[in-house]
Design a protein around this motif. Structure first.
Motif, short mmCIF file in Angstrom:
data_model
loop_
_atom_site.label_atom_id
_atom_site.label_comp_id
_atom_site.label_asym_id
_atom_site.label_seq_id
_atom_site.Cartn_x
_atom_site.Cartn_y
_atom_site.Cartn_z
N PHE A 80 -11.33 2.43 -11.62
CA PHE A 80 -10.34 2.25 -12.68
C PHE A 80 -9.16 3.21 -12.54
O PHE A 80 -8.05 2.89 -12.94
CB PHE A 80 -10.97 2.43 -14.07
N GLY A 81 -9.39 4.40 -11.98
CA GLY A 81 -8.30 5.35 -11.77
C GLY A 81 -7.21 4.78 -10.87
O GLY A 81 -6.06 5.20 -10.94
N VAL A 82 -7.56 3.81 -10.05
CA VAL A 82 -6.59 3.13 -9.18
C VAL A 82 -6.23 1.77 -9.77
O VAL A 82 -5.07 1.37 -9.77
CB VAL A 82 -7.17 2.96 -7.75
N ALA A 83 -7.21 1.06 -10.29
CA ALA A 83 -7.00 -0.31 -10.78
C ALA A 83 -6.15 -0.35 -12.04
O ALA A 83 -5.38 -1.29 -12.24
CB ALA A 83 -8.34 -0.99 -11.03
N GLY A 84 -6.27 0.65 -12.90
CA GLY A 84 -5.49 0.67 -14.13
C GLY A 84 -6.37 0.85 -15.35
O GLY A 84 -7.59 0.99 -15.26
N ALA A 85 -5.73 0.81 -16.52
CA ALA A 85 -6.41 1.15 -17.78
C ALA A 85 -7.13 -0.02 -18.44
O ALA A 85 -8.04 0.19 -19.24
CB ALA A 85 -5.39 1.74 -18.76
N ALA A 86 -6.72 -1.25 -18.15
CA ALA A 86 -7.31 -2.41 -18.82
C ALA A 86 -7.28 -3.61 -17.89
O ALA A 86 -6.59 -3.60 -16.87
CB ALA A 86 -6.57 -2.70 -20.11
N TRP A 87 -7.98 -4.69 -18.26
CA TRP A 87 -8.15 -5.81 -17.35
C TRP A 87 -6.85 -6.44 -16.86
O TRP A 87 -6.80 -6.86 -15.69
CB TRP A 87 -9.11 -6.85 -17.93
N PRO A 88 -5.78 -6.52 -17.65
CA PRO A 88 -4.56 -7.10 -17.07
C PRO A 88 -4.03 -6.29 -15.87
O PRO A 88 -3.59 -6.86 -14.88
CB PRO A 88 -3.56 -7.09 -18.23
N GLU A 89 -4.14 -4.96 -15.97
CA GLU A 89 -3.73 -4.11 -14.85
C GLU A 89 -4.70 -4.25 -13.68
O GLU A 89 -4.27 -4.25 -12.52
CB GLU A 89 -3.67 -2.64 -15.28
N TRP A 90 -5.99 -4.35 -13.98
CA TRP A 90 -6.99 -4.51 -12.91
C TRP A 90 -6.70 -5.77 -12.11
O TRP A 90 -6.75 -5.76 -10.88
CB TRP A 90 -8.40 -4.58 -13.47
N LEU A 91 -6.38 -6.85 -12.84
CA LEU A 91 -6.09 -8.12 -12.18
C LEU A 91 -4.85 -7.99 -11.30
O LEU A 91 -4.86 -8.41 -10.14
CB LEU A 91 -5.91 -9.23 -13.22
N GLU A 92 -3.78 -7.42 -11.83
CA GLU A 92 -2.54 -7.29 -11.05
C GLU A 92 -2.72 -6.39 -9.83
O GLU A 92 -2.23 -6.70 -8.75
CB GLU A 92 -1.39 -6.80 -11.93
N THR A 93 -3.45 -5.29 -10.01
CA THR A 93 -3.71 -4.40 -8.88
C THR A 93 -4.49 -5.13 -7.80
O THR A 93 -4.17 -5.05 -6.61
CB THR A 93 -4.49 -3.15 -9.34
N SER A 94 -5.52 -5.86 -8.20
CA SER A 94 -6.35 -6.60 -7.24
C SER A 94 -5.53 -7.67 -6.54
O SER A 94 -5.63 -7.83 -5.31
CB SER A 94 -7.55 -7.23 -7.96
N ASP A 96 -2.29 -7.69 -6.06
CA ASP A 96 -1.34 -7.01 -5.15
C ASP A 96 -2.03 -6.57 -3.87
O ASP A 96 -1.47 -6.71 -2.77
CB ASP A 96 -0.71 -5.80 -5.83
N MET A 97 -3.23 -6.01 -3.99
CA MET A 97 -3.94 -5.51 -2.81
C MET A 97 -4.33 -6.65 -1.88
O MET A 97 -4.21 -6.53 -0.66
CB MET A 97 -5.16 -4.70 -3.23
N VAL A 98 -4.80 -7.76 -2.44
CA VAL A 98 -5.18 -8.89 -1.59
C VAL A 98 -3.93 -9.54 -0.98
O VAL A 98 -3.94 -9.92 0.19
CB VAL A 98 -6.04 -9.91 -2.36
N ARG A 99 -2.85 -9.64 -1.75
CA ARG A 99 -1.59 -10.16 -1.18
C ARG A 99 -1.12 -9.29 -0.01
O ARG A 99 -0.64 -9.81 0.99
CB ARG A 99 -0.50 -10.20 -2.25
N SER A 100 -1.25 -7.99 -0.16
CA SER A 100 -0.86 -7.09 0.92
C SER A 100 -1.69 -7.37 2.17
O SER A 100 -1.16 -7.44 3.28
CB SER A 100 -1.04 -5.63 0.48
N TYR A 101 -3.00 -7.57 1.97
CA TYR A 101 -3.86 -7.90 3.11
C TYR A 101 -3.43 -9.23 3.73
O TYR A 101 -3.41 -9.37 4.95
CB TYR A 101 -5.33 -7.94 2.71
N LEU A 102 -3.10 -10.21 2.91
CA LEU A 102 -2.68 -11.51 3.43
C LEU A 102 -1.45 -11.39 4.32
O LEU A 102 -1.29 -12.16 5.26
CB LEU A 102 -2.37 -12.47 2.27
#
Length: 135
Positions: A80-94, A96-102
């Motif tokens: 969570f320290g990287v993903a964010g404080a709540a589920w909307p941030e967790w979703l956006e972080t995830s 972004d990270m998968v898009r970067s891998y793509l």
């Protein structure tokens, strides 16, 4: 981007490299990234699917097809320290990270050569990452 996020992004890329280098069932035509909430992190699981349909509106109509494989207990963890404080941030972080891998992951071509890649929490909305949704 914070140093911690950069390290997690690199670790996710290594995890995806390893998962995508494994043999997959011939019936796998697309991929979906399942997200799970734990007490301290977001868990990432990759699954293959036997079909892919983004629907008329990929922001609301996409749903993953039948699973051909799961990474099951071999999941990746985004604290969570990287993903964010709540589920909307967790979703956006995830996302972004998968898009970067793509864009530049070692085995990203395996994802891009499929019919599509989606992402979402198992009990929530699902989103198309590839091919990129057209506005």
């Amino acid at each position: 981007m914070s140093h911690a996020r950069t390290l997690v992004q690199q670790d996710l890329a290594h995890w995806l490299d390893e998962v995508l280098s494994q043999p997959m069932p011939a019936s796998t035509v697309a991929f979906h990234v399942n997200l799970y909430e734990t007490e301290e992190s977001v868990l990432v699981e990759l699954m293959g699917t036997s079909s892919f349909s983004a629907g008329a509106n990929p922001e609301t109509d996409y749903w993953p097809g039948d699973a051909t494989f799961y990474t099951d207990e071999y999941r990746f963890e985004i604290p969570f320290g990287v993903a964010g404080a709540a589920w909307p941030e967790w979703l956006e972080t995830s996302k972004d990270m998968v898009r970067s891998y793509l864009c530049d992951g070692k085995n990203a071509a395996r994802l891009r050569d499929s019919q599509g890649v989606g992402i979402g929490f198992c009990d929530g909305d699902m989103y198309v990452l590839w091919p990129e949704a057209k506005a």
